[in-house]
Design an enzyme around this catalytic site. Structure first.
Site, PDB file in Angstrom:
ATOM      1  N   CYS A 129       0.822  -1.225   0.000  1.00 38.92           N
ATOM      2  CA  CYS A 129       0.000   0.000   0.000  1.00 38.92           C
ATOM      3  C   CYS A 129       0.851   1.268   0.000  1.00 38.92           C
ATOM      4  O   CYS A 129       0.352   2.351  -0.286  1.00 38.92           O
ATOM      5  CB  CYS A 129      -0.933   0.005   1.198  1.00 38.92           C
ATOM      6  SG  CYS A 129      -1.988  -1.424   1.255  1.00 38.92           S
ATOM      7  N   HIS A 269      -3.742   6.817   3.226  1.00 38.51           N
ATOM      8  CA  HIS A 269      -4.078   5.534   2.615  1.00 38.51           C
ATOM      9  C   HIS A 269      -5.496   5.151   3.054  1.00 38.51           C
ATOM     10  O   HIS A 269      -5.830   5.213   4.238  1.00 38.51           O
ATOM     11  CB  HIS A 269      -3.062   4.483   3.059  1.00 38.51           C
ATOM     12  CG  HIS A 269      -3.395   3.101   2.604  1.00 38.51           C
ATOM     13  ND1 HIS A 269      -3.884   2.848   1.348  1.00 38.51           N
ATOM     14  CD2 HIS A 269      -3.332   1.901   3.246  1.00 38.51           C
ATOM     15  CE1 HIS A 269      -4.101   1.546   1.228  1.00 38.51           C
ATOM     16  NE2 HIS A 269      -3.777   0.945   2.368  1.00 38.51           N
ATOM     17  N   ASN A 299     -10.055  -0.648   0.348  1.00 40.93           N
ATOM     18  CA  ASN A 299      -8.602  -0.513   0.290  1.00 40.93           C
ATOM     19  C   ASN A 299      -8.102  -1.022  -1.063  1.00 40.93           C
ATOM     20  O   ASN A 299      -8.170  -2.211  -1.346  1.00 40.93           O
ATOM     21  CB  ASN A 299      -7.996  -1.342   1.438  1.00 40.93           C
ATOM     22  CG  ASN A 299      -6.482  -1.277   1.485  1.00 40.93           C
ATOM     23  OD1 ASN A 299      -5.838  -0.785   0.552  1.00 40.93           O
ATOM     24  ND2 ASN A 299      -5.912  -1.793   2.560  1.00 40.93           N
TER      25      ASN A 299
HETATM   26  N1  ACO Z   1     -18.009  -9.449   9.686  1.00 42.62           N
HETATM   27  C1  ACO Z   1     -18.357  -9.823  10.942  1.00 42.62           C
HETATM   28  N2  ACO Z   1     -17.453 -10.192  11.867  1.00 42.62           N
HETATM   29  C2  ACO Z   1     -16.162 -10.154  11.512  1.00 42.62           C
HETATM   30  C3  ACO Z   1     -15.752  -9.794  10.230  1.00 42.62           C
HETATM   31  C4  ACO Z   1     -16.728  -9.446   9.301  1.00 42.62           C
HETATM   32  N3  ACO Z   1     -16.425  -9.076   8.049  1.00 42.62           N
HETATM   33  N4  ACO Z   1     -14.405  -9.863  10.178  1.00 42.62           N
HETATM   34  C5  ACO Z   1     -13.994 -10.263  11.380  1.00 42.62           C
HETATM   35  N5  ACO Z   1     -15.045 -10.458  12.179  1.00 42.62           N
HETATM   36  C6  ACO Z   1     -15.024 -10.915  13.551  1.00 42.62           C
HETATM   37  C7  ACO Z   1     -13.810 -11.759  13.829  1.00 42.62           C
HETATM   38  O1  ACO Z   1     -14.055 -13.109  13.491  1.00 42.62           O
HETATM   39  C8  ACO Z   1     -13.641 -11.597  15.308  1.00 42.62           C
HETATM   40  O2  ACO Z   1     -14.556 -12.397  15.959  1.00 42.62           O
HETATM   41  P1  ACO Z   1     -14.158 -13.142  17.338  1.00 42.62           P
HETATM   42  O3  ACO Z   1     -13.883 -12.033  18.301  1.00 42.62           O
HETATM   43  O4  ACO Z   1     -15.381 -13.944  17.655  1.00 42.62           O
HETATM   44  O5  ACO Z   1     -12.970 -13.954  17.009  1.00 42.62           O
HETATM   45  C9  ACO Z   1     -14.087 -10.150  15.501  1.00 42.62           C
HETATM   46  O6  ACO Z   1     -14.920  -9.800  14.391  1.00 42.62           O
HETATM   47  C10 ACO Z   1     -12.899  -9.209  15.481  1.00 42.62           C
HETATM   48  O7  ACO Z   1     -13.416  -8.020  15.881  1.00 42.62           O
HETATM   49  P2  ACO Z   1     -12.474  -6.866  16.316  1.00 42.62           P
HETATM   50  O8  ACO Z   1     -11.319  -7.391  17.079  1.00 42.62           O
HETATM   51  O9  ACO Z   1     -13.299  -5.851  17.005  1.00 42.62           O
HETATM   52  O10 ACO Z   1     -11.981  -6.355  14.925  1.00 42.62           O
HETATM   53  P3  ACO Z   1     -11.157  -5.058  14.686  1.00 42.62           P
HETATM   54  O11 ACO Z   1     -11.761  -3.911  15.401  1.00 42.62           O
HETATM   55  O12 ACO Z   1      -9.714  -5.329  14.902  1.00 42.62           O
HETATM   56  O13 ACO Z   1     -11.403  -4.819  13.142  1.00 42.62           O
HETATM   57  C11 ACO Z   1     -10.242  -4.991  11.094  1.00 42.62           C
HETATM   58  C12 ACO Z   1     -10.905  -5.738  12.239  1.00 42.62           C
HETATM   59  C13 ACO Z   1     -11.285  -4.160  10.392  1.00 42.62           C
HETATM   60  C14 ACO Z   1      -9.635  -5.971  10.119  1.00 42.62           C
HETATM   61  C15 ACO Z   1      -9.153  -4.056  11.670  1.00 42.62           C
HETATM   62  O14 ACO Z   1      -8.345  -4.775  12.546  1.00 42.62           O
HETATM   63  C16 ACO Z   1      -8.319  -3.399  10.609  1.00 42.62           C
HETATM   64  O15 ACO Z   1      -8.786  -2.609   9.818  1.00 42.62           O
HETATM   65  N6  ACO Z   1      -6.989  -3.674  10.585  1.00 42.62           N
HETATM   66  C17 ACO Z   1      -6.097  -3.071   9.631  1.00 42.62           C
HETATM   67  C18 ACO Z   1      -6.252  -3.771   8.348  1.00 42.62           C
HETATM   68  C19 ACO Z   1      -5.561  -3.029   7.222  1.00 42.62           C
HETATM   69  O16 ACO Z   1      -5.614  -1.835   7.130  1.00 42.62           O
HETATM   70  N7  ACO Z   1      -4.939  -3.799   6.356  1.00 42.62           N
HETATM   71  C20 ACO Z   1      -4.396  -3.280   5.170  1.00 42.62           C
HETATM   72  C21 ACO Z   1      -2.985  -2.791   5.351  1.00 42.62           C
HETATM   73  S1  ACO Z   1      -2.435  -2.097   3.910  1.00 42.62           S
HETATM   74  C22 ACO Z   1      -1.803  -3.255   2.777  1.00 42.62           C
HETATM   75  O17 ACO Z   1      -0.610  -3.386   2.617  1.00 42.62           O
HETATM   76  C23 ACO Z   1      -2.748  -4.061   1.966  1.00 42.62           C
END
Ligand code: ACO
Length: 342
Positions: A129, A269, A299
């Site tokens: 990214c 980003h 993204n």
């Molecule tokens: N729908 C419903 N539930 C979900 C989903 C979904 N799409 N995805 C995950 N969950 C669940 C998980 O299974 C987990 O459940 P559990 O607690 O029973 O195991 C729970 O939701 C996780 O919830 P949170 O911990 O509250 O999730 P978080 O607030 O961390 O959000 C997210 C997750 C959106 C992925 C966040 O961590 C994030 O945005 N991280 C950064 C990701 C990013 O930017 N990546 C790209 C980097 S750039 C590149 O190089 C591509």
């Protein structure tokens, strides 16, 4: 007048290279819109969860026969048209992507052929990214050193091909698209003032795709194990993103002796609205300074900032002379921030 507004870090150490400006910008996103409501039908998720955790409402998905190089070529043609640049004028093409059409030849070579830029040298760079700012800074070196006069920088991704559409943790986050800029030295403009880039390979396991490279070439077994899909530790990625983006942006502003209040538009980003808000809060960014379009595209990795820049310019949010801060974060880990006098 502009020279008094900020310090130009290029002038440090007596460096006499000429300035490098973004002459024009263009972008392309595929027609197909994939909404959160549609994803609700394929994985256990909800529009409410996706919107509240990420800010994303929909994303674009490229057609089966529409490749990264196709999207890149259209974005490039739009940038060329905006600046009145002919394909033969382009000296160099750099494509930032983690989803090249093939491992080789480079997507940049395929774009060169598609836009008819016969004189141009061409290569890809891979910084996930962060790729667009990395590419911008590389391209700038060729302009300031007078090696080339016209450089085409593209960020383009077909992430839909490396996303596991059965994995709700990742499939809701990503989208396809491309953005491109033309770099030249523009009289009277300081252009790209500075770029701070960084990387931390110790954290390469936070976001990666294990299969398809020399470590794990594609086999029936690797495909059956889903090694050709991206994997991510969302929580750790989130934390690292906020810290790295704040540090890079702070350093870029310091180098130019600028405060955040002097920046007209911050383009982060477009990964997650909560990351953008956390970074904005720490840097003291006003809400009206930040450009956000991730609700419509998700993204798009290396394309994300380029697509947003194009929208910001086309909608008049950014005008000539404005100071713009770009700040990115991605797999690697990598990060970067750039200050531009538009
Ligand atoms: N729908 C419903 N539930 C979900 C989903 C979904 N799409 N995805 C995950 N969950 C669940 C998980 O299974 C987990 O459940 P559990 O607690 O029973 O195991 C729970 O939701 C996780 O919830 P949170 O911990 O509250 O999730 P978080 O607030 O961390 O959000 C997210 C997750 C959106 C992925 C966040 O961590 C994030 O945005 N991280 C950064 C990701 C990013 O930017 N990546 C790209 C980097 S750039 C590149 O190089 C591509």
């Amino acid at each position: 007048m502009t020279a008094k507004r900020f310090k130009n870090p290029r002038a440090e150490h007596g460096y006499q290279g000429r300035p490098c400006s973004i002459l024009s910008v263009g972008s392309y996103v595929p027609e197909r819109v994939l909404t959160n409501a549609e994803l609700e039908k394929t994985v256990e998720t909800s529009d409410e969860w996706i919107t509240s955790r990420t800010g994303i409402k929909e994303r674009r998905v490229a057609a089966e026969n529409e490749f990264t190089s196709d999207m890149a070529a259209i974005a490039a043609q739009r940038a060329m048209q905006a600046a009145g640049i002919k394909p033969e004028q382009i000296d160099l093409i750099i494509v930032a992507t983690i989803t090249p059409d093939m491992l080789f030849p480079s997507t940049a070579c395929l774009v060169q052929q598609k836009i008819g830029a016969r004189r141009a040298a061409a290569f890809d760079i891979e910084a996930a990214c962060s790729g667009f700012i990395y590419a911008l800074e590389i391209g700038k070196q060729f302009i300031t050193s007078r090696t080339y006069d016209t450089v085409l920088i593209i960020g383009a991704e077909k992430l839909s091909t490396i996303v596991d559409w059965k994995d709700r943790n990742t499939c809701v986050l990503f989208g396809d698209g491309a953005g491109a800029v033309i770099l030249q030295s523009r009289p009277g403009s300081h252009g790209l003032l500075t770029a701070c880039m960084g990387a931390d390979g110790e954290k390469s396991d936070l976001l990666y795709m294990p299969g398809g490279g020399s470590m794990c070439p594609a086999t029936a077994n690797s495909v059956a194990a889903g090694l050709h899909f991206l994997r991510m530790d969302g929580k750790e990625t989130f934390k690292n993103a906020v810290t790295a983006m704040c540090n890079a942006a702070g350093e870029a502003l310091r180098r130019c002796e600028l405060t955040i209040a002097q920046i007209k538009c911050v383009i982060p980003h477009q990964a997650n609205k909560r990351i953008i808000e956390a970074v904005g809060e720490r840097l003291g960014v006003r809400e009206d300074q930040v450009f956000v379009n991730l609700d419509r595209y998700g993204n798009t990795s290396a394309a994300s900032v380029a697509i947003a820049l194009d929208e910001a310019v086309r909608t008049g949010v950014i005008q000539r002379g404005d100071l713009v801060l770009l700040v990115v974060f991605g797999a690697g880990l990598t990060w970067a921030a750039a200050v531009i006098e538009w």
